[in-house]
Write an enzyme that holds these catalytic residues in place. Structure first.
Site, short mmCIF file in Angstrom:
data_model
loop_
_atom_site.label_atom_id
_atom_site.label_comp_id
_atom_site.label_asym_id
_atom_site.label_seq_id
_atom_site.Cartn_x
_atom_site.Cartn_y
_atom_site.Cartn_z
N ASP A 62 0.88 -1.17 0.00
CA ASP A 62 0.00 0.00 0.00
C ASP A 62 0.92 1.22 0.00
OD1 ASP A 62 -1.60 2.17 0.67
OD2 ASP A 62 -2.80 1.04 2.12
N SER A 141 -1.25 14.21 -13.46
CA SER A 141 -2.42 14.19 -14.36
C SER A 141 -2.63 15.60 -14.89
CB SER A 141 -3.67 13.75 -13.61
OG SER A 141 -4.82 14.06 -14.36
N TYR A 154 -8.36 15.33 -6.19
CA TYR A 154 -7.44 14.74 -7.18
C TYR A 154 -6.57 15.81 -7.84
CZ TYR A 154 -6.31 11.65 -11.21
OH TYR A 154 -5.69 10.89 -12.19
N LYS A 158 -2.59 15.90 -7.64
CA LYS A 158 -1.78 15.78 -8.87
C LYS A 158 -0.93 17.03 -9.10
CE LYS A 158 -2.79 11.65 -10.44
NZ LYS A 158 -1.80 10.56 -10.21
N SER A 189 -8.57 3.07 -19.33
CA SER A 189 -8.22 2.15 -18.24
C SER A 189 -9.47 1.96 -17.39
CB SER A 189 -7.10 2.75 -17.37
OG SER A 189 -7.63 3.77 -16.55
#
Ligand SMILES: NC(=O)c1ccc[n+]([C@@H]2O[C@H](COP(=O)([O-])OP(=O)(O)OC[C@H]3O[C@@H](n4cnc5c(N)ncnc54)[C@H](O)[C@@H]3O)[C@@H](O)[C@H]2O)c1
Length: 246
Positions: A62, A141, A154, A158, A189
């Protein structure tokens, strides 16, 4: 001679998607890979699909857990004799607008991407600085460059990966360790195929090349950054987006 002959790479989140495609490409270029991922069965299956123990090794890790990440980088040294390339790729999304996002959803995403990337970068760099060489690749990203609705967690993580990459690159450049980031756009994906068709179509409309990418197209950029082809590059961010948000 292939691009990555004799090198050993650790790839987090390597059981599927972009991480798995990077593993395939690295092996095709002569490397051996250690995959760190949460799900042991999926990671073992990925190792079998990559050609088995001669070229790949699975570790349950992890990325948010420093001890497990230490065991992951140590496994590369124990199994294949060193650590030349680290790819911090593991990721999750917990999308919701700010109004609806829970504190837990915020923390989870920051933890996996930002702390995970920090763990992977610092622990790999500890090994690479002794060898006076190494390449670390952090998967950011395009969401971290422009900010996307529903992704305050997110996008923050990122964008944070870019700052982390640049700061870490400056710390270890004189030791022969290069650290760069990739900002993928829309890549096929499990993560993106979970999106509603409406969102997928909206994203496609923003892409000058008019299509999503295959994971192998991100893997090509990773192979470049992992290899001596990018020997004078550190602290850089490569956008693999088909021209989206340029
Ligand atoms: N798919 C895209 O369009 C896209 C775009 C930009 C960036 N990215 C980034 O690329 C990376 C790979 O994404 P993907 O599309 O292949 O996603 P994916 O969901 O197919 O694969 C992610 C992998 O990470 C693993 N993982 C999740 N949490 C983990 C943890 N705590 N520790 C270890 N492993 C963990 C999962 O088990 C899975 O195998 C992610 O960082 C993602 O944010 C993807």
């Amino acid at each position: 001679m292939a691009l990555l002959d004799g090198r050993t790479a650790v790839i987090t989140g390597g059981a599927q998607g972009i991480g798995f495609a990077i593993a395939q490409r690295f092996i095709a270029e002569g490397a051996r890979v250690v995959l760190g991922d949460l799900n042991p069965e999926a990671t073992e299956a990925a190792v079998a699909a990559l050609g088995g123990p001669a070229v790949a090794h699975a570790v349950r890790a992890d990325v948010t857990d420093a001890a497990e990440m230490q065991a992951l980088v140590d496994a590369a040294v124990a199994t294949f004799g060193g650590l030349d390339i680290m790819v911090n790729n593991a990721g999750i999304t917990r999308d919701a607008t700010m109004r609806k996002m829970t504190e837990e959803q915020f923390d989870q995403v920051i933890d996996v991407h930002l702390k995970g990337c920090w763990n992977g970068t610092r622990l790999a760099a500890n090994i690479m600085r002794e060898a006076k060489s190494g390449a670390i690749i952090n998967i950011s990203s395009i969401s971290g460059k422009v900010g996307l609705v529903g992704q305050t967690n997110y996008s923050a993580a990122k964008a944070g990966i870019v700052g982390l990459t640049k700061a870490a690159a400056k710390e270890v450049a004189h030791l022969g360790v290069r650290i760069n980031a990739i900002q993928p756009g829309l890549i096929r994906s499990a993560m993106t195929e979970a999106m509603p068709q409406r969102i997928w179509d909206q994203k496609l409309a923003e892409i000058p090349m008019g299509r999503a990418a295959e994971p192998s197209e991100v893997a090509s950029a990773a192979a470049f950054l992992a290899s001596d082809m990018s020997s004078y590059m550190t602290g850089c961010v490569l956008e693999v987006t088909g021209g989206r948000h340029i």
